[in-house]
Enzyme design. Sequence first.
Site, PDB file in Angstrom:
ATOM      1  N   GLY A  53       0.751  -1.129   0.014  1.00 43.85           N
ATOM      2  CA  GLY A  53       0.034   0.040   0.199  1.00 43.85           C
ATOM      3  C   GLY A  53       1.050   1.107  -0.103  1.00 43.85           C
ATOM      4  O   GLY A  53       1.903   1.482   0.738  1.00 43.85           O
ATOM      5  N   ALA A  54       0.468   2.257  -0.809  1.00 45.27           N
ATOM      6  CA  ALA A  54       1.488   3.231  -1.327  1.00 45.27           C
ATOM      7  C   ALA A  54       1.752   4.232   0.203  1.00 45.27           C
ATOM      8  O   ALA A  54       3.196   4.320   0.437  1.00 45.27           O
ATOM      9  CB  ALA A  54       0.908   4.172  -2.341  1.00 45.27           C
ATOM     10  N   ARG A  89      11.302  -1.383  -3.954  1.00 44.32           N
ATOM     11  CA  ARG A  89      10.251  -1.201  -4.829  1.00 44.32           C
ATOM     12  C   ARG A  89      10.387  -0.101  -5.691  1.00 44.32           C
ATOM     13  O   ARG A  89      10.015   0.961  -5.518  1.00 44.32           O
ATOM     14  CB  ARG A  89       9.132  -1.081  -3.927  1.00 44.32           C
ATOM     15  CG  ARG A  89       8.459  -2.097  -2.884  1.00 44.32           C
ATOM     16  CD  ARG A  89       8.024  -3.379  -3.630  1.00 44.32           C
ATOM     17  NE  ARG A  89       6.631  -3.281  -4.325  1.00 44.32           N
ATOM     18  CZ  ARG A  89       5.527  -3.215  -3.899  1.00 44.32           C
ATOM     19  NH1 ARG A  89       5.253  -3.343  -2.408  1.00 44.32           N
ATOM     20  NH2 ARG A  89       4.463  -2.677  -4.588  1.00 44.32           N
ATOM     21  N   ASP A 242      -4.577   4.448  -7.658  1.00 46.59           N
ATOM     22  CA  ASP A 242      -3.173   4.331  -7.603  1.00 46.59           C
ATOM     23  C   ASP A 242      -2.635   5.947  -8.307  1.00 46.59           C
ATOM     24  O   ASP A 242      -1.474   6.093  -7.918  1.00 46.59           O
ATOM     25  CB  ASP A 242      -2.688   3.216  -8.385  1.00 46.59           C
ATOM     26  CG  ASP A 242      -2.883   1.862  -7.774  1.00 46.59           C
ATOM     27  OD1 ASP A 242      -4.077   1.302  -7.543  1.00 46.59           O
ATOM     28  OD2 ASP A 242      -2.060   1.348  -6.736  1.00 46.59           O
ATOM     29  N   LYS A 253      -7.166  -0.481  -9.281  1.00 42.99           N
ATOM     30  CA  LYS A 253      -7.110  -1.920  -9.650  1.00 42.99           C
ATOM     31  C   LYS A 253      -7.988  -2.312 -10.632  1.00 42.99           C
ATOM     32  O   LYS A 253      -9.042  -1.842 -11.038  1.00 42.99           O
ATOM     33  CB  LYS A 253      -7.353  -2.635  -8.392  1.00 42.99           C
ATOM     34  CG  LYS A 253      -7.096  -4.169  -8.216  1.00 42.99           C
ATOM     35  CD  LYS A 253      -5.618  -4.359  -8.247  1.00 42.99           C
ATOM     36  CE  LYS A 253      -4.856  -3.586  -7.120  1.00 42.99           C
ATOM     37  NZ  LYS A 253      -3.574  -3.774  -7.377  1.00 42.99           N
TER      38      LYS A 253
END
Lengths: 368, 368
Positions: A53-54, A89, A242, A253
């Site tokens: 999760g960002a 990441r 996102d 998503k």
Amino acid sequence: MKIDGTHYRTIWQDDAGVVQVIDQRWLPHELRIVPLKTRADFAVAIRDMWVRGAPLIGAAAAWGVAVAMQEDPSDAGLSETWQVLNETRPTAINLRWALDEMERVLRPLAPSERAAAAAKRASDICDEDVEINRNIGLHGLDIIKQIAAKKPGQTVNILTHCNAGWLATVDWGTATSPIYHAHEAGIPVHVFVDETRPRNQGAQLTAWELNHHGIPHSLIVDNAGGHLMQHGEVDMVIVGTDRTTARGDVCNKIGTYLKALAAKANGVPFYVALPSPTIDWRVDDGVKEIPIEERNQEEVTLVQGRGADGQIALVQISPDGTPARNPAFDVTPAELVTGLLTERGLCPADTTEMEKMFSDLKAAMLAD
Amino acid sequence: MKIDGTHYRTIWQDDAGVVQVIDQRWLPHELRIVPLKTRADFAVAIRDMWVRGAPLIGAAAAWGVAVAMQEDPSDAGLSETWQVLNETRPTAINLRWALDEMERVLRPLAPSERAAAAAKRASDICDEDVEINRNIGLHGLDIIKQIAAKKPGQTVNILTHCNAGWLATVDWGTATSPIYHAHEAGIPVHVFVDETRPRNQGAQLTAWELNHHGIPHSLIVDNAGGHLMQHGEVDMVIVGTDRTTARGDVCNKIGTYLKALAAKANGVPFYVALPSPTIDWRVDDGVKEIPIEERNQEEVTLVQGRGADGQIALVQISPDGTPARNPAFDVTPAELVTGLLTERGLCPADTTEMEKMFSDLKAAMLAD
């Protein structure tokens, strides 16, 4: 939020000053809380998706820098830490943002001052995330209250896709924050949780959150939402994002777009919850401009779950030799979006309105 | 159709006169062909879904009566056979139809004549199903040819949902028949196969069919079709139907409606393949009038596949205590349907046009 009555964040310092996280790889079948004591621990936890999760990735990276400064607060140590954590990441925007922010705060300081300042900034980054999501929730609560007022005594049914929940942030979540606030305010809510194939984040994470916080919910396959909306069983949709563009196109998503189409066709309001600093003002037409990542075929052909023996297992659902396509995200055009739910308030998904509410953010991003 | 180069039907009499079927419970991981030698064998095969799909269930029931007439062709035996087989899948319309049809043919005959007559009628029922589906395919082929003509040398991309393939019929399938015909005609086709949660008939059956017949295809999650249509990757959608109303509303596997919305939004033609005798003239507004079955929660929370040890296994994807909702079908309103693809030709999903093409069928059903 709560796990069986006790309040948790996804990342916190315990009484001994050790950073603890929920190792999310074992959800929804097991709650494992693990300490992250070294920079190497943080690198593994971010890279191997113990935390995801960002916003949570950003928070974890900040704490990773803080722990690294206890090990080696030198200029070289700071540079190496930025490098090591950034590689965990590489495409995560919040990761990069958090590392740059820590660098900005720490670089001017004497090495001896860095460990304390880093812990302070990491702690503040977490609190800032909580505050943003709390405010998203309060603005969303207003909307839920309006819906509830139209059906007194009845349950407000909310559909969500994927996990934009507290597990993806430090607390509250984005799309779930209005739901948690409504529940706390005593409004009867029920959540339809899209399982969200291929990775089933809805079934594995959102359902787990709601289950342990005590919010009524039903898991559904991604195919079911249209039928439920057609039959008046959904009062509103709230999803996360996102990436949202300057005109309000919403990348989220895969499958979000299908739910937005169904919402539009059936007069169900469709909200997107997001911290306003995440709007990407450099992009306008989301469908044309945003490249969509294609992920591994195995995410489609193999499904993870808990076997009859209690162990986590993968099963193959398709024949050997059948290839799969796996686009990970889709773009919902702004015209299908009822509104963007931000910490500053509700904003129409519209270029002019967005520029009005967020002119400072746009100017800052385009000046970079 | 073909399995690795050899032509098969789903049900056939071997050279010794024994009825053989594909036991579909082991697909896509294993091809098991089993003889059905007694009425009891047929009852188990239908009840436990060794054979499934409306047309195939009808064909199997007919053969079940034929085998029963070898055991006991008396009036009492005929009555008992109708009863026993009818109870195997009480809501399957084709099952009831086939049993009534066998009864109609056999009852007037002397018991000594029944076994031979029953085998003849069962064989004919199979051939009639094949012929209907062949003709659906030929009419669908015309449409695919038109699309192919607009993109010479390029592949025609077709999206399908669930399994309306040859495994659900005696041969050809309904939605897949145009695809097999196009492939035989040398038109390059590629099929996007929706996995079709919760039971994954797309992944388990449609992908297996196409794989073994040698037709290029890609498995996708049910969430992906909207994105693919938005990006011009789908030329047409073809699905089957469980029930189509007098005005052309289409009841089909859950999730069909979402694909129809995406097709409409992106200018992709959306076809429904069906034998015209299955149109239900007693129903008009599908959304209002057709009750939608809610099936077991476990279909949502548990996923079946082949484990690492090669055995079929179930894994649980959601937390203990999370309930599921499981509507099995949805209704796609006629205005989203480009056309009904029948053995008589292509018909608009429109009351007037349908009455024009199928007035005899409407009259016959309403006279019942």
